[in-house]
Design an enzyme around this catalytic site. Sequence first.
Site, PDB file in Angstrom:
ATOM      1  N   ALA A  65       0.868  -1.178   0.000  1.00 40.94           N
ATOM      2  CA  ALA A  65       0.000   0.000   0.000  1.00 40.94           C
ATOM      3  C   ALA A  65       0.907   1.231   0.000  1.00 40.94           C
ATOM      4  O   ALA A  65       2.090   1.147   0.339  1.00 40.94           O
ATOM      5  CB  ALA A  65      -0.890  -0.021   1.235  1.00 40.94           C
ATOM      6  N   GLY A 109       0.748  -4.955   0.947  1.00 48.95           N
ATOM      7  CA  GLY A 109      -0.454  -5.023   0.112  1.00 48.95           C
ATOM      8  C   GLY A 109      -0.210  -5.652  -1.244  1.00 48.95           C
ATOM      9  O   GLY A 109      -1.137  -6.196  -1.856  1.00 48.95           O
ATOM     10  N   GLU A 112      -0.527  -9.240  -0.589  1.00 48.62           N
ATOM     11  CA  GLU A 112      -1.948  -9.486  -0.303  1.00 48.62           C
ATOM     12  C   GLU A 112      -2.787  -9.448  -1.569  1.00 48.62           C
ATOM     13  O   GLU A 112      -3.692 -10.262  -1.760  1.00 48.62           O
ATOM     14  CB  GLU A 112      -2.446  -8.459   0.719  1.00 48.62           C
ATOM     15  CG  GLU A 112      -1.801  -8.668   2.089  1.00 48.62           C
ATOM     16  CD  GLU A 112      -2.043  -7.499   3.037  1.00 48.62           C
ATOM     17  OE1 GLU A 112      -1.699  -6.349   2.679  1.00 48.62           O
ATOM     18  OE2 GLU A 112      -2.590  -7.727   4.126  1.00 48.62           O
ATOM     19  N   GLU A 132       4.930  -5.010   6.998  1.00 52.91           N
ATOM     20  CA  GLU A 132       4.210  -3.938   7.687  1.00 52.91           C
ATOM     21  C   GLU A 132       4.706  -3.724   9.118  1.00 52.91           C
ATOM     22  O   GLU A 132       4.703  -2.614   9.620  1.00 52.91           O
ATOM     23  CB  GLU A 132       2.696  -4.232   7.712  1.00 52.91           C
ATOM     24  CG  GLU A 132       2.004  -4.151   6.367  1.00 52.91           C
ATOM     25  CD  GLU A 132       1.997  -5.462   5.596  1.00 52.91           C
ATOM     26  OE1 GLU A 132       2.797  -6.374   5.913  1.00 52.91           O
ATOM     27  OE2 GLU A 132       1.180  -5.580   4.662  1.00 52.91           O
TER      28      GLU A 132
HETATM   29  N1  CAA Z   1       4.673   3.222  -0.686  1.00 54.14           N
HETATM   30  C1  CAA Z   1       5.087   4.400  -1.202  1.00 54.14           C
HETATM   31  N2  CAA Z   1       6.240   4.531  -1.902  1.00 54.14           N
HETATM   32  C2  CAA Z   1       7.012   3.431  -2.045  1.00 54.14           C
HETATM   33  C3  CAA Z   1       6.654   2.190  -1.513  1.00 54.14           C
HETATM   34  C4  CAA Z   1       5.410   2.101  -0.809  1.00 54.14           C
HETATM   35  N3  CAA Z   1       4.934   0.948  -0.294  1.00 54.14           N
HETATM   36  N4  CAA Z   1       7.613   1.293  -1.802  1.00 54.14           N
HETATM   37  C5  CAA Z   1       8.547   1.972  -2.498  1.00 54.14           C
HETATM   38  N5  CAA Z   1       8.184   3.251  -2.648  1.00 54.14           N
HETATM   39  C6  CAA Z   1       8.923   4.327  -3.331  1.00 54.14           C
HETATM   40  C7  CAA Z   1      10.143   4.742  -2.535  1.00 54.14           C
HETATM   41  O1  CAA Z   1       9.774   5.665  -1.514  1.00 54.14           O
HETATM   42  C8  CAA Z   1      10.990   5.354  -3.612  1.00 54.14           C
HETATM   43  O2  CAA Z   1      10.514   6.629  -3.916  1.00 54.14           O
HETATM   44  P1  CAA Z   1      11.546   7.862  -4.112  1.00 54.14           P
HETATM   45  O3  CAA Z   1      12.326   7.473  -5.341  1.00 54.14           O
HETATM   46  O4  CAA Z   1      10.637   9.019  -4.325  1.00 54.14           O
HETATM   47  O5  CAA Z   1      12.378   7.913  -2.892  1.00 54.14           O
HETATM   48  C9  CAA Z   1      10.704   4.456  -4.815  1.00 54.14           C
HETATM   49  O6  CAA Z   1       9.469   3.815  -4.548  1.00 54.14           O
HETATM   50  C10 CAA Z   1      11.762   3.382  -5.020  1.00 54.14           C
HETATM   51  O7  CAA Z   1      11.897   2.669  -3.813  1.00 54.14           O
HETATM   52  P2  CAA Z   1      13.316   2.452  -3.074  1.00 54.14           P
HETATM   53  O8  CAA Z   1      14.252   3.556  -3.374  1.00 54.14           O
HETATM   54  O9  CAA Z   1      13.035   2.190  -1.628  1.00 54.14           O
HETATM   55  O10 CAA Z   1      13.799   1.125  -3.838  1.00 54.14           O
HETATM   56  P3  CAA Z   1      14.802   0.009  -3.304  1.00 54.14           P
HETATM   57  O11 CAA Z   1      15.085  -0.855  -4.469  1.00 54.14           O
HETATM   58  O12 CAA Z   1      15.941   0.618  -2.549  1.00 54.14           O
HETATM   59  O13 CAA Z   1      13.950  -0.821  -2.191  1.00 54.14           O
HETATM   60  C11 CAA Z   1      11.972  -1.963  -1.376  1.00 54.14           C
HETATM   61  C12 CAA Z   1      12.846  -1.559  -2.606  1.00 54.14           C
HETATM   62  C13 CAA Z   1      12.759  -2.953  -0.489  1.00 54.14           C
HETATM   63  C14 CAA Z   1      10.739  -2.639  -1.908  1.00 54.14           C
HETATM   64  C15 CAA Z   1      11.608  -0.685  -0.556  1.00 54.14           C
HETATM   65  O14 CAA Z   1      11.108   0.296  -1.449  1.00 54.14           O
HETATM   66  C16 CAA Z   1      10.590  -0.906   0.516  1.00 54.14           C
HETATM   67  O15 CAA Z   1      10.906  -1.422   1.585  1.00 54.14           O
HETATM   68  N6  CAA Z   1       9.310  -0.488   0.266  1.00 54.14           N
HETATM   69  C17 CAA Z   1       8.268  -0.540   1.252  1.00 54.14           C
HETATM   70  C18 CAA Z   1       7.746  -1.963   1.440  1.00 54.14           C
HETATM   71  C19 CAA Z   1       6.667  -1.982   2.506  1.00 54.14           C
HETATM   72  O16 CAA Z   1       6.897  -1.670   3.678  1.00 54.14           O
HETATM   73  N7  CAA Z   1       5.434  -2.376   2.091  1.00 54.14           N
HETATM   74  C20 CAA Z   1       4.313  -2.467   2.991  1.00 54.14           C
HETATM   75  C21 CAA Z   1       3.490  -1.205   2.874  1.00 54.14           C
HETATM   76  S1  CAA Z   1       2.197  -1.116   4.092  1.00 54.14           S
HETATM   77  C22 CAA Z   1       0.935  -2.085   3.476  1.00 54.14           C
HETATM   78  O17 CAA Z   1       1.025  -2.652   2.406  1.00 54.14           O
HETATM   79  C23 CAA Z   1      -0.309  -2.176   4.354  1.00 54.14           C
HETATM   80  C24 CAA Z   1      -1.285  -3.216   3.938  1.00 54.14           C
HETATM   81  O18 CAA Z   1      -1.204  -4.341   4.365  1.00 54.14           O
HETATM   82  C25 CAA Z   1      -2.386  -2.907   3.051  1.00 54.14           C
END
Ligand code: CAA
Length: 258
Positions: A65, A109, A112, A132
Site C-alpha cells: 500500500a 499489500g 496481499e 508492515e
Molecule cells: N509506498 C510508497 N512509496 C514506495 C513504496 C510504498 N509501499 N515502496 C517503495 N516506494 C517508493 C520509494 O519511496 C521510492 O521513492 P523515491 O524514489 O521518491 O524515494 C521508490 O518507490 C523506489 O523505492 P526504493 O528507493 O526504496 O527502492 P529500493 O530498491 O531501494 O527498495 C523496497 C525496494 C525494499 C521494496 C523498498 O522500497 C521498501 O521497503 N518499500 C516498502 C515496502 C513496505 O513496507 N510495504 C508495505 C506497505 S504497508 C501495506 O502494504 C499495508 C497493507 O497491508 C495494506
Amino acid sequence: MSYQYIISATRENVGLITLNRPEALNALSDDLMDELGQALNDFETDDAIGAVVITGSEKAFAAGADIKGMKDRTYMDVYLGNFIGRNWERVTECRKPVIAAVAGYALGGGCELAMMCDFILAADNAKFGQPEIKIGIIPGAGGTQRLTRFVGKSKAMEMCLTGRMMDAAEAERAGLVSRVLPAADLLEEAIKTAQSIASLSRPSVMMAKSAVNKAYETTLAEGVAAERVMFQSLFATEDQKEGMSAFAEKRAPRWTHK
Ligand code: CAA
C-alpha cells in the site's frame, strides 16, 4: 478506457491489467485500487473475456500500500473512510479467474493483492513479504489470514513478525505460488495459461473457481456438498453435452457457454 496508474488491455480472450506506478514500485494508492476495480468491472461484464491477468513490472509487482499516501491519516480517516475495505475486496469478488503474474517485489499489500487472485505464477526474481511490522502496523488486506492458509502458521507467523522476504523458490516450496518461471517468460506464460482457461466452458470454469474457494470458507463436509451441487448442476448445461460428446466423437468441443 485509459487510466493513470494501471494499463488495461486485452490479449484475445484475456484481460490484462498492468500496475503502472514505476516511480513508486507500483505502490497501491487509493486511486490505483479504484482503477483496478473499474478495470475488473469492465472485464467481468465483457463476454469476450474469460480470464484476467494482473501483473506489474520486472522490478515490482507492487511494494505494498502507498506508505506516503497513508502516513498522515488518522484512525477516524481510515475507520470512517473504510480504508482497504472500501475498494480492495473487488479483486476477491471477481467471478472470472484472475491470475497474478508476479515478478520482483510483492510486499505488504502487493503480496496481499497477489494472494487475492486465484493463483500466483512467479518469476524467478519474485520476492514475497509482509513487512508492515517494520513500519508500525500489521497487514491490513488479508495478509495474516491468507498467508497463514497458504503457507501454514509457522512461516506466516515468522514473516508477519519479522518482515522477512521469501524468494520464489521458497514460495513455491511453501505452496504460495503454483509455478516459478524464468522472468523473461512470466508474462507470456501467464497470458497463455489465462487464454487456455478462457477457452474452456465458462460455467464450468466459474463453478470450479467457486468450488475451490469454498475450501477456504467452510468445513470439508459443507465444501464437498457445495461441490456436489455445482457438479450436478453442470449437467443442465449445453456445454456438458457438447464436452462429453466431443470426447466420445474424438473431436474438439465447441463451447457455447450455455
Ligand atoms: N509506498 C510508497 N512509496 C514506495 C513504496 C510504498 N509501499 N515502496 C517503495 N516506494 C517508493 C520509494 O519511496 C521510492 O521513492 P523515491 O524514489 O521518491 O524515494 C521508490 O518507490 C523506489 O523505492 P526504493 O528507493 O526504496 O527502492 P529500493 O530498491 O531501494 O527498495 C523496497 C525496494 C525494499 C521494496 C523498498 O522500497 C521498501 O521497503 N518499500 C516498502 C515496502 C513496505 O513496507 N510495504 C508495505 C506497505 S504497508 C501495506 O502494504 C499495508 C497493507 O497491508 C495494506
